[in-house]
Design a protein around this motif. Structure first.
Motif, PDB file in Angstrom:
ATOM      1  N   PRO A  33       0.830  -1.215   0.000  1.00 21.93           N
ATOM      2  CA  PRO A  33       0.000   0.000   0.000  1.00 21.93           C
ATOM      3  C   PRO A  33       0.864   1.266   0.000  1.00 21.93           C
ATOM      4  O   PRO A  33       2.087   1.185   0.159  1.00 21.93           O
ATOM      5  CB  PRO A  33      -0.796  -0.120   1.300  1.00 21.93           C
ATOM      6  N   HIS A  34       0.222   2.394  -0.134  1.00 27.04           N
ATOM      7  CA  HIS A  34       0.974   3.658  -0.219  1.00 27.04           C
ATOM      8  C   HIS A  34       1.469   4.069   1.168  1.00 27.04           C
ATOM      9  O   HIS A  34       0.936   4.979   1.795  1.00 27.04           O
ATOM     10  CB  HIS A  34       0.099   4.758  -0.834  1.00 27.04           C
ATOM     11  N   TRP A  35       2.509   3.400   1.621  1.00 27.49           N
ATOM     12  CA  TRP A  35       3.082   3.699   2.928  1.00 27.49           C
ATOM     13  C   TRP A  35       4.225   4.687   2.765  1.00 27.49           C
ATOM     14  O   TRP A  35       4.902   4.722   1.736  1.00 27.49           O
ATOM     15  CB  TRP A  35       3.661   2.427   3.560  1.00 27.49           C
ATOM     16  N   LYS A  36       4.434   5.431   3.846  1.00 24.70           N
ATOM     17  CA  LYS A  36       5.593   6.334   3.897  1.00 24.70           C
ATOM     18  C   LYS A  36       6.563   5.803   4.949  1.00 24.70           C
ATOM     19  O   LYS A  36       6.139   5.340   6.011  1.00 24.70           O
ATOM     20  CB  LYS A  36       5.152   7.744   4.314  1.00 24.70           C
ATOM     21  N   THR A  37       7.856   5.907   4.676  1.00 25.86           N
ATOM     22  CA  THR A  37       8.853   5.472   5.650  1.00 25.86           C
ATOM     23  C   THR A  37       9.012   6.540   6.741  1.00 25.86           C
ATOM     24  O   THR A  37       8.490   7.658   6.605  1.00 25.86           O
ATOM     25  CB  THR A  37      10.230   5.282   4.987  1.00 25.86           C
ATOM     26  N   ALA A  38       9.812   6.200   7.749  1.00 28.40           N
ATOM     27  CA  ALA A  38      10.107   7.158   8.821  1.00 28.40           C
ATOM     28  C   ALA A  38      10.736   8.425   8.254  1.00 28.40           C
ATOM     29  O   ALA A  38      10.645   9.500   8.853  1.00 28.40           O
ATOM     30  CB  ALA A  38      11.068   6.507   9.815  1.00 28.40           C
ATOM     31  N   ASP A  39      11.372   8.314   7.083  1.00 28.65           N
ATOM     32  CA  ASP A  39      12.049   9.461   6.480  1.00 28.65           C
ATOM     33  C   ASP A  39      11.165  10.195   5.474  1.00 28.65           C
ATOM     34  O   ASP A  39      11.635  11.092   4.765  1.00 28.65           O
ATOM     35  CB  ASP A  39      13.335   8.982   5.798  1.00 28.65           C
ATOM     36  N   GLY A  40       9.896   9.776   5.384  1.00 26.90           N
ATOM     37  CA  GLY A  40       8.940  10.469   4.521  1.00 26.90           C
ATOM     38  C   GLY A  40       8.975  10.045   3.058  1.00 26.90           C
ATOM     39  O   GLY A  40       8.392  10.716   2.205  1.00 26.90           O
ATOM     40  N   ASN A  41       9.671   8.943   2.772  1.00 25.71           N
ATOM     41  CA  ASN A  41       9.745   8.493   1.378  1.00 25.71           C
ATOM     42  C   ASN A  41       8.752   7.373   1.090  1.00 25.71           C
ATOM     43  O   ASN A  41       8.335   6.660   2.006  1.00 25.71           O
ATOM     44  CB  ASN A  41      11.166   7.991   1.068  1.00 25.71           C
ATOM     45  N   GLU A  42       8.422   7.230  -0.181  1.00 23.38           N
ATOM     46  CA  GLU A  42       7.573   6.114  -0.605  1.00 23.38           C
ATOM     47  C   GLU A  42       8.300   4.819  -0.227  1.00 23.38           C
ATOM     48  O   GLU A  42       9.501   4.663  -0.455  1.00 23.38           O
ATOM     49  CB  GLU A  42       7.330   6.223  -2.125  1.00 23.38           C
ATOM     50  N   TRP A  43       7.564   3.892   0.366  1.00 21.26           N
ATOM     51  CA  TRP A  43       8.132   2.705   1.014  1.00 21.26           C
ATOM     52  C   TRP A  43       9.034   1.881   0.084  1.00 21.26           C
ATOM     53  O   TRP A  43      10.173   1.542   0.430  1.00 21.26           O
ATOM     54  CB  TRP A  43       6.968   1.845   1.518  1.00 21.26           C
ATOM     55  N   GLN A  44       8.523   1.553  -1.105  1.00 23.36           N
ATOM     56  CA  GLN A  44       9.293   0.664  -1.993  1.00 23.36           C
ATOM     57  C   GLN A  44      10.578   1.343  -2.471  1.00 23.36           C
ATOM     58  O   GLN A  44      11.618   0.696  -2.609  1.00 23.36           O
ATOM     59  CB  GLN A  44       8.457   0.244  -3.202  1.00 23.36           C
ATOM     60  N   PHE A  45      10.492   2.657  -2.739  1.00 26.85           N
ATOM     61  CA  PHE A  45      11.672   3.368  -3.230  1.00 26.85           C
ATOM     62  C   PHE A  45      12.776   3.360  -2.173  1.00 26.85           C
ATOM     63  O   PHE A  45      13.948   3.159  -2.486  1.00 26.85           O
ATOM     64  CB  PHE A  45      11.294   4.800  -3.628  1.00 26.85           C
ATOM     65  N   GLN A  46      12.388   3.541  -0.914  1.00 27.96           N
ATOM     66  CA  GLN A  46      13.408   3.558   0.137  1.00 27.96           C
ATOM     67  C   GLN A  46      13.894   2.155   0.496  1.00 27.96           C
ATOM     68  O   GLN A  46      15.103   1.910   0.566  1.00 27.96           O
ATOM     69  CB  GLN A  46      12.888   4.272   1.403  1.00 27.96           C
ATOM     70  N   VAL A  47      12.955   1.237   0.740  1.00 27.83           N
ATOM     71  CA  VAL A  47      13.371  -0.108   1.192  1.00 27.83           C
ATOM     72  C   VAL A  47      14.181  -0.819   0.099  1.00 27.83           C
ATOM     73  O   VAL A  47      15.247  -1.383   0.357  1.00 27.83           O
ATOM     74  CB  VAL A  47      12.144  -0.954   1.600  1.00 27.83           C
ATOM     75  N   ASN A  48      13.670  -0.777  -1.134  1.00 27.55           N
ATOM     76  CA  ASN A  48      14.323  -1.534  -2.203  1.00 27.55           C
ATOM     77  C   ASN A  48      15.594  -0.861  -2.701  1.00 27.55           C
ATOM     78  O   ASN A  48      16.582  -1.541  -2.997  1.00 27.55           O
ATOM     79  CB  ASN A  48      13.376  -1.707  -3.400  1.00 27.55           C
ATOM     80  N   TYR A  49      15.542   0.469  -2.779  1.00 26.37           N
ATOM     81  CA  TYR A  49      16.675   1.157  -3.421  1.00 26.37           C
ATOM     82  C   TYR A  49      17.449   2.117  -2.501  1.00 26.37           C
ATOM     83  O   TYR A  49      18.639   1.914  -2.234  1.00 26.37           O
ATOM     84  CB  TYR A  49      16.193   1.893  -4.680  1.00 26.37           C
ATOM     85  N   LEU A  50      16.782   3.177  -2.011  1.00 22.03           N
ATOM     86  CA  LEU A  50      17.526   4.253  -1.328  1.00 22.03           C
ATOM     87  C   LEU A  50      18.359   3.754  -0.147  1.00 22.03           C
ATOM     88  O   LEU A  50      19.501   4.169   0.028  1.00 22.03           O
ATOM     89  CB  LEU A  50      16.549   5.320  -0.818  1.00 22.03           C
ATOM     90  N   SER A  51      17.789   2.863   0.642  1.00 26.08           N
ATOM     91  CA  SER A  51      18.529   2.378   1.817  1.00 26.08           C
ATOM     92  C   SER A  51      19.711   1.503   1.403  1.00 26.08           C
ATOM     93  O   SER A  51      20.745   1.486   2.086  1.00 26.08           O
ATOM     94  CB  SER A  51      17.605   1.609   2.764  1.00 26.08           C
ATOM     95  N   HIS A  52      19.572   0.785   0.296  1.00 23.43           N
ATOM     96  CA  HIS A  52      20.713   0.004  -0.202  1.00 23.43           C
ATOM     97  C   HIS A  52      21.793   0.939  -0.761  1.00 23.43           C
ATOM     98  O   HIS A  52      22.994   0.673  -0.619  1.00 23.43           O
ATOM     99  CB  HIS A  52      20.245  -0.996  -1.266  1.00 23.43           C
ATOM    100  N   PHE A  53      21.362   2.038  -1.379  1.00 24.25           N
ATOM    101  CA  PHE A  53      22.310   3.064  -1.849  1.00 24.25           C
ATOM    102  C   PHE A  53      23.102   3.605  -0.651  1.00 24.25           C
ATOM    103  O   PHE A  53      24.333   3.692  -0.670  1.00 24.25           O
ATOM    104  CB  PHE A  53      21.527   4.189  -2.549  1.00 24.25           C
ATOM    105  N   LEU A  54      22.382   3.929   0.402  1.00 26.48           N
ATOM    106  CA  LEU A  54      23.020   4.488   1.605  1.00 26.48           C
ATOM    107  C   LEU A  54      23.965   3.464   2.252  1.00 26.48           C
ATOM    108  O   LEU A  54      25.129   3.764   2.536  1.00 26.48           O
ATOM    109  CB  LEU A  54      21.920   4.908   2.596  1.00 26.48           C
TER     110      LEU A  54
END
Ligand SMILES: NC(=O)c1ccc[n+]([C@@H]2O[C@H](COP(=O)([O-])OP(=O)(O)OC[C@H]3O[C@@H](n4cnc5c(N)ncnc54)[C@H](OP(=O)(O)O)[C@@H]3O)[C@@H](O)[C@H]2O)c1
Length: 336
Positions: free
Chosen positions: A135-156
């Motif tokens: 669903p359209h969840w937001k992470t603790a950092d305010g990002n779309e869930w899939q973009f952060q979990v799948n990509y941004l956090s791995h980038f970091l």
């Protein structure tokens, strides 16, 4: 009895032949096995999302090959259960659980800081964890869930522990993407799907982002001895469909799934190959399926988009350009 046997011969032979063909076809569809017998002895691997599915099978195979395996998971009970099973099956005690929630940059930074303190080197990082069509969840950092979990956090994570990968003789970074990348677009105007959320588009965007990340990262790592590659594991029977398939739908599609969808152990083979095989130690910037490098979709080869995404990702994760040294020491101070 003597009369019945000749009459049963043809139907039984036909059934046996059909079963054989079905099993052969299924085996073929389930992909290649890792052709390398190389060990992981003396090597350390970090696998995100290693408590389940493809990540767990990858962890199992690499622990059987004697590696020091760090299972980076969000739920420690699940991780411990999977870890106990892996230790029992592999006989390798050097398997460890470490907590990280990819829906939180703070959690990723703490995890990276612990790794930077405890490990002299990291030979392989497998960015495997993922979520699909939630669903359209937001992470603790305010990002779309899939973009952060799948990509941004791995980038970091990758950038924060890059020095440890450089400290290994031939560090290897493996990003787990999907054929879904070929339908994806990076929506720079609405990266977090704030204006319009479509769960499939958001998944495809995150998987394309991983392919572009590999492209840009591999260029930046030239001359360091560290490689970066993308893996497509194939369509596999795991929990990844949990947000879309009801129990009823899963039960109905089970026979089809048994035949057509891969077993996680087979789906793990390309990642295992890229982790261990000496012959791929210098292969970088590539997209792999069934232990072979193939060409990703055109939008996964766009160097301008890859650079633009890199710059945006630095901003979104709060990293500076010289990430691997500066931010690491900052993080270590912050968490000590
Ligand atoms: N299965 C397929 O057909 C397929 C096809 C192409 C690509 N892939 C990719 O393969 C990778 C592995 O997926 P899978 O199929 O093995 O699915 P899975 O069985 O659902 O495993 C996903 C793993 O990611 C973890 N995870 C999810 N959210 C997390 C978070 N916020 N922080 C840390 N870990 C988190 C899960 O932990 P929990 O158990 O705690 O949820 C689980 O360990 C994914 O990147 C997926 O996109 C899968």
């Amino acid at each position: 009895m003597a009369d019945i046997l000749p009459r049963l011969w043809y139907p039984l032979s036909a059934a046996a032949a059909t079963t054989g063909i079905v099993l052969l076809l299924r085996d073929f569809m389930h992909g290649e096995r890792c052709p390398s017998k190389a060990t992981m002895e003396g090597k350390t691997v970090i696998i995100t999302g290693a408590n389940n599915g493809i990540g767990k099978e990858t962890a199992k195979e690499l622990s059987k090959r004697g590696g020091r395996v760090i299972m980076a998971c969000r739920n420690m009970d699940k991780c411990q259960g999977a870890r106990d099973q892996l230790v029992q099956e592999s006989g390798n005690q050097n398997v460890h659980c470490q907590q990280v929630d990819l829906a939180s940059f703070e959690s990723v930074r703490k995890f990276a800081s612990r790794i930077n303190k405890s490990e002299a080197k990291v030979d392989v990082l497998i960015n495997n964890a993922g979520v699909m069509r939630c669903p359209h969840w937001k992470t603790a950092d305010g990002n779309e869930w899939q973009f952060q979990v799948n990509y941004l956090s791995h980038f970091l994570l990758t950038n924060l522990i890059l020095d440890k990968l450089k400290a290994a003789k031939q560090g290897r970074i493996i990003n787990t993407s999907s054929i879904a990348h070929s339908q994806g677009q990076i929506n720079f105007e609405d990266i977090n799907s704030t204006v319009k959320y479509e769960d499939t588009d958001a998944y495809m965007q995150s998987k394309l982002a991983l392919v572009l990340f590999t492209l840009e990262l591999s260029k930046r790592l030239e001359g360091t001895g560290v490689t970066a590659n993308t893996v497509y594991p194939g369509v596999t029977k795991t929990n990844i469909g949990q947000h879309k398939l009801s129990k009823m739908e899963s039960a109905v599609t089970k026979p089809f799934m048994w035949f057509a969808l891969r077993d996680p152990a087979r789906a793990a083979q390309t990642g295992v190959y890229l982790s261990v095989a000496p012959e791929v130690a210098d292969k970088t910037g590539k997209y792999w399926k069934d232990t072979v490098a193939i060409t990703p979709a055109a939008q996964g080869r766009d160097e301008d988009i890859a650079k633009k995404l890199w710059d945006l990702s630095l901003k979104m994760t709060g990293l500076s350009e010289d990430v691997s040294s500066k931010d690491q020491s900052k993080e270590e101070k912050a968490s000590s």
